[in-house]
Design a protein around this motif. Sequence first.
Motif, mmCIF file in Angstrom:
data_model
loop_
_atom_site.group_PDB
_atom_site.id
_atom_site.type_symbol
_atom_site.label_atom_id
_atom_site.label_comp_id
_atom_site.label_asym_id
_atom_site.label_seq_id
_atom_site.Cartn_x
_atom_site.Cartn_y
_atom_site.Cartn_z
ATOM 1 N N GLY A 2 0.813 -1.196 0.000
ATOM 2 C CA GLY A 2 0.000 0.000 0.000
ATOM 3 C C GLY A 2 0.854 1.257 0.000
ATOM 4 O O GLY A 2 2.058 1.233 -0.287
ATOM 5 N N PHE A 3 0.242 2.382 0.342
ATOM 6 C CA PHE A 3 0.925 3.677 0.358
ATOM 7 C C PHE A 3 2.117 3.636 1.304
ATOM 8 O O PHE A 3 2.058 3.087 2.405
ATOM 9 N N LEU A 4 3.257 4.195 0.885
ATOM 10 C CA LEU A 4 4.512 4.241 1.653
ATOM 11 C C LEU A 4 5.039 2.856 1.996
ATOM 12 O O LEU A 4 5.765 2.674 2.971
ATOM 13 N N GLY A 5 4.665 1.856 1.198
ATOM 14 C CA GLY A 5 5.196 0.526 1.394
ATOM 15 C C GLY A 5 4.540 -0.293 2.477
ATOM 16 O O GLY A 5 4.981 -1.406 2.768
ATOM 17 N N ALA A 6 3.489 0.227 3.106
ATOM 18 C CA ALA A 6 2.782 -0.544 4.138
ATOM 19 C C ALA A 6 2.040 -1.699 3.488
ATOM 20 O O ALA A 6 1.459 -1.546 2.408
ATOM 21 N N PRO A 7 2.037 -2.883 4.132
ATOM 22 C CA PRO A 7 1.367 -4.032 3.521
ATOM 23 C C PRO A 7 -0.149 -3.884 3.522
ATOM 24 O O PRO A 7 -0.718 -3.196 4.373
ATOM 25 N N VAL A 8 -0.781 -4.513 2.569
ATOM 26 C CA VAL A 8 -2.240 -4.589 2.505
ATOM 27 C C VAL A 8 -2.641 -5.953 3.057
ATOM 28 O O VAL A 8 -2.134 -6.981 2.598
ATOM 29 N N VAL A 9 -3.539 -5.978 4.034
ATOM 30 C CA VAL A 9 -3.909 -7.231 4.684
ATOM 31 C C VAL A 9 -5.349 -7.594 4.376
ATOM 32 O O VAL A 9 -6.163 -6.744 4.009
ATOM 33 N N GLY A 10 -5.668 -8.878 4.561
ATOM 34 C CA GLY A 10 -7.029 -9.362 4.374
ATOM 35 C C GLY A 10 -7.820 -9.299 5.665
ATOM 36 O O GLY A 10 -7.287 -8.992 6.738
ATOM 37 N N VAL A 11 -9.099 -9.632 5.573
ATOM 38 C CA VAL A 11 -9.978 -9.500 6.728
ATOM 39 C C VAL A 11 -9.544 -10.415 7.867
ATOM 40 O O VAL A 11 -9.664 -10.053 9.041
ATOM 41 N N ASP A 12 -9.011 -11.590 7.568
ATOM 42 C CA ASP A 12 -8.626 -12.518 8.623
ATOM 43 C C ASP A 12 -7.452 -12.013 9.451
ATOM 44 O O ASP A 12 -7.231 -12.475 10.574
ATOM 45 N N GLU A 13 -6.685 -11.087 8.889
ATOM 46 C CA GLU A 13 -5.534 -10.539 9.610
ATOM 47 C C GLU A 13 -5.901 -9.322 10.456
ATOM 48 O O GLU A 13 -5.071 -8.845 11.238
ATOM 49 N N LEU A 14 -7.101 -8.824 10.292
ATOM 50 C CA LEU A 14 -7.530 -7.651 11.051
ATOM 51 C C LEU A 14 -8.140 -8.095 12.379
ATOM 52 O O LEU A 14 -9.362 -8.195 12.535
ATOM 53 N N VAL A 15 -7.276 -8.394 13.331
ATOM 54 C CA VAL A 15 -7.727 -8.847 14.641
ATOM 55 C C VAL A 15 -6.808 -8.264 15.704
ATOM 56 O O VAL A 15 -5.577 -8.273 15.565
ATOM 57 N N ASP A 16 -7.400 -7.694 16.748
ATOM 58 C CA ASP A 16 -6.600 -7.171 17.853
ATOM 59 C C ASP A 16 -5.898 -8.323 18.570
ATOM 60 O O ASP A 16 -6.504 -9.376 18.803
ATOM 61 N N ARG A 17 -4.636 -8.128 18.914
ATOM 62 C CA ARG A 17 -3.850 -9.163 19.576
ATOM 63 C C ARG A 17 -3.868 -8.933 21.087
ATOM 64 O O ARG A 17 -3.360 -7.923 21.572
#
Length: 219
Positions: A2-17
């Motif tokens: 993504g912008f400035l080299g940040a990775p683009v993640v899928g919905v399964d990776e969007l989870v608070d740790r």
Amino acid sequence: MGFLGAPVVGVDELVDRIDPRPVLESRTIHEGYVFDLVSETADLGEAGTVRREFLRHPGAVAILALDDEERLVVVQQYRHPVGAFDWEIPAGLLDVAGEPPQLAAARELGEEADLRAEQWDVLVDYWTTPGGNDEAIRVFLARGLSPVPEAERHEREDEELGMPTVWATLDNVQEAVLSGRLHNPSTCIGVLAACAARDRGWATLRPADAPWPEHPRRR
């Protein structure tokens, strides 16, 4: 990428740790009526240590009670810290030791709106201010509504005494939220989540007893 080299993640990776750092020191600065002010020093590993002061809160539940015509009940309470009478969905503290969240929600729905519900689901969970307190709130969707018999109704006091109670359509409350006329967080988050869940045929709902590790005392 993504912008400035940040990775683009899928919905399964969007989870608070949930991964609390070791606490090196903890003390209570002020013991309050509802919540305490505490100071803790946490070990962040390579980043060193940090000291944070925050409010330790028992957590709460809120209830979006929806009838067969997609109308929800909202009550108006005076909230002194912001000096305003705000419209809210029924809600209350998890201040009864050992009481499951769904039972607390049923109790609060009866006490604040004189209603019972046959069907309970988890609509959404959230932290109110994760940088300043550990309050976790679970918003339930309650359906299959019926009135509490008059002889069994809760006797209200303090801010709840004589508070107005009204019904409004889910779409109208959503419009009031998006136009900036309503500001209560459980109402705003709950209504927007309910509209999104409805658009998905309620497939996003979770069981009323779904795990809640985001609440610090329910891990």
